[in-house]
Structures are given as C-alpha cells and as structure tokens.
Design a protein around this motif. Sequence first.
Motif, mmCIF file in Angstrom:
data_model
loop_
_atom_site.group_PDB
_atom_site.id
_atom_site.type_symbol
_atom_site.label_atom_id
_atom_site.label_comp_id
_atom_site.label_asym_id
_atom_site.label_seq_id
_atom_site.Cartn_x
_atom_site.Cartn_y
_atom_site.Cartn_z
ATOM 1 N N ILE A 88 -23.541 2.927 -42.144
ATOM 2 C CA ILE A 88 -23.013 4.171 -42.730
ATOM 3 C C ILE A 88 -23.220 5.337 -41.772
ATOM 4 C CG2 ILE A 88 -23.343 5.845 -44.601
ATOM 5 C CD1 ILE A 88 -24.049 3.320 -46.378
ATOM 6 N N ASP A 89 -24.407 5.420 -41.174
ATOM 7 C CA ASP A 89 -24.699 6.508 -40.220
ATOM 8 C C ASP A 89 -23.755 6.443 -39.017
ATOM 9 O OD1 ASP A 89 -26.707 7.373 -41.889
ATOM 10 O OD2 ASP A 89 -28.351 6.558 -40.675
ATOM 11 N N LEU A 113 -16.802 0.549 -45.065
ATOM 12 C CA LEU A 113 -16.626 1.105 -43.720
ATOM 13 C C LEU A 113 -16.297 0.002 -42.707
ATOM 14 C CD1 LEU A 113 -19.485 3.760 -43.692
ATOM 15 C CD2 LEU A 113 -17.035 4.247 -43.482
ATOM 16 N N GLY A 134 -19.761 5.935 -40.548
ATOM 17 C CA GLY A 134 -19.414 7.065 -41.432
ATOM 18 C C GLY A 134 -19.309 8.368 -40.671
ATOM 19 N N ALA A 191 -27.349 -1.462 -43.828
ATOM 20 C CA ALA A 191 -26.269 -0.703 -44.462
ATOM 21 C C ALA A 191 -26.366 0.778 -44.106
ATOM 22 C CB ALA A 191 -26.306 -0.903 -45.971
ATOM 23 N N LYS A 192 -27.576 1.334 -44.128
ATOM 24 C CA LYS A 192 -27.761 2.748 -43.767
ATOM 25 C C LYS A 192 -27.320 2.997 -42.327
ATOM 26 C CE LYS A 192 -31.511 4.062 -46.869
ATOM 27 N NZ LYS A 192 -32.932 4.362 -47.004
ATOM 28 N N GLN A 206 -30.597 -3.072 -46.855
ATOM 29 C CA GLN A 206 -30.486 -1.636 -47.093
ATOM 30 C C GLN A 206 -30.563 -0.872 -45.759
ATOM 31 O OE1 GLN A 206 -33.712 0.545 -49.149
ATOM 32 N NE2 GLN A 206 -32.113 1.270 -50.552
ATOM 33 N N LYS A 266 -25.395 -0.233 -53.713
ATOM 34 C CA LYS A 266 -24.463 0.875 -53.445
ATOM 35 C C LYS A 266 -24.293 1.081 -51.940
ATOM 36 C CE LYS A 266 -25.337 3.703 -57.567
ATOM 37 N NZ LYS A 266 -25.973 4.955 -58.003
ATOM 38 N N LEU A 267 -25.415 1.051 -51.213
ATOM 39 C CA LEU A 267 -25.352 1.246 -49.764
ATOM 40 C C LEU A 267 -24.606 0.098 -49.080
ATOM 41 C CD1 LEU A 267 -28.954 2.593 -49.092
ATOM 42 C CD2 LEU A 267 -26.833 3.860 -48.761
ATOM 43 N N ARG A 287 -20.918 0.457 -49.712
ATOM 44 C CA ARG A 287 -20.354 1.532 -48.886
ATOM 45 C C ARG A 287 -20.207 1.061 -47.432
ATOM 46 N NH1 ARG A 287 -22.996 7.173 -47.912
ATOM 47 N NH2 ARG A 287 -21.362 8.091 -46.639
ATOM 48 N N ALA A 288 -21.235 0.366 -46.932
ATOM 49 C CA ALA A 288 -21.192 -0.152 -45.559
ATOM 50 C C ALA A 288 -20.082 -1.195 -45.420
ATOM 51 C CB ALA A 288 -22.545 -0.747 -45.173
ATOM 52 N N SER A 305 -15.847 9.174 -39.115
ATOM 53 C CA SER A 305 -14.719 9.434 -40.012
ATOM 54 C C SER A 305 -14.112 10.799 -39.769
ATOM 55 C CB SER A 305 -15.164 9.356 -41.482
ATOM 56 O OG SER A 305 -15.601 8.049 -41.753
#
Length: 196
Positions: free
Chosen positions: A189-190, A154, A193, A185-186, A182, A146-147, A150-151, A196
């Motif tokens: 996202i940090d 982005l 994300g 990816a975090k 993982q 999932k991560l 999502r990454a 945004s």
Amino acid sequence: MVETQSKRRAIVAEDESLIRLDIVETLQENGFDVVAQAADGETAVALVREHKPDLLVMDIKMPNMDGITAAEQLKNDHVPIVLLTAFSQKELVERASEAGAMAYVVKPFTPNDLMPAIEIALSRFAQLTALEAEISDLSERLETRKLVDRAKGLLTEKMNLSEPEAFRWIQKASMDRRLTMQEVAKTVIDQLGAKS
C-alpha cells in the motif's frame, strides 16, 4: 513454596474490623492469600494498584471513598470485585453493576453465602477477560484482512495480477521475508498507493 504461588491473591476492604477479620478468615480457609486489608475505599484503590490481586472483596459503605466509587476507579485495573452491603436497594445494585462489580452480597452473610458469590465473580471475570481477548484478536484479523484486500486491489490494478495471484504474491512475500501478511500489505500500500 510452590503451593503459595498457586494461591489466589485477595484484598479485603471493610471498615468494620470484625467483619473484615471474618472475611479474611473465610478467604484463607478457602485457599486465598489475603495480601492486604483496607478500612476505606481510597486505601483499597491504592492497595489494588500496588498488589494487583486476583480478587477484591469490598464493602460499599466506607469512609473517605465508598465501595462503588472505588470500583469505578478500578474499572481499568483488571480485578474482579465482590461488593458487600447491608442494603439491597435496586438502584444500589444497578450502580454496583455499572461500576464493574462481578457479584454483590448482602449482609449479614455466612461463608456459604460469600464463597459462591466469589466463585461466580471469578468465573464471570475470566469469561469477560477471554471475550475481550477474542474481540481484540478478531479486530486485529479484520484490520489485516482490510489491508490485504486493499493491497490485492493495488496489485491487480498496478501489476495486472488476478485477485488469486495478488493474494498468493502477498502470501509468498510474507513467507519469503518472514513478515506478517499485514506488514507485506502495508508495504504494498505504501509503495503502490503512493504512485496513484
């Protein structure tokens, strides 16, 4: 000395001392090391938490705390439990099962009745433990996926990468930085994300 380390460790909880001694003897004859004995459920719970045995053989009808209540209290203590009783009523068997008992033996019993029930309990417990580990692993992998997804989203949106390029970018960053996918990816996202 090596032989005693490989022996499976057991605790016996039975308020009738003659029956308890018979159980202890049967276990010892079958290669178990009986590390403690109890005459009531309360003591059995404390001894399991102290000794962390490989098996608990416990009577249902005991003073202070019955075997089913003790089994319920030990649900999170990771020990296979074989319950013993003079009664075989359906609701008692159901309660024992709900409490986490892996096997149920009705008195009077012989070593030929007890040992197969113990082996079944140990086998079921090992299967359950393996299944729980597999579920945990699958949950971890699903979370990672999932991560990463999502990454990737982005990276395709913010950096104009195709989905395969975004995946390769995460994979390469993971190897170059010696981080898990993982963790990469975090971080993506940090960082992306938040913009945004």
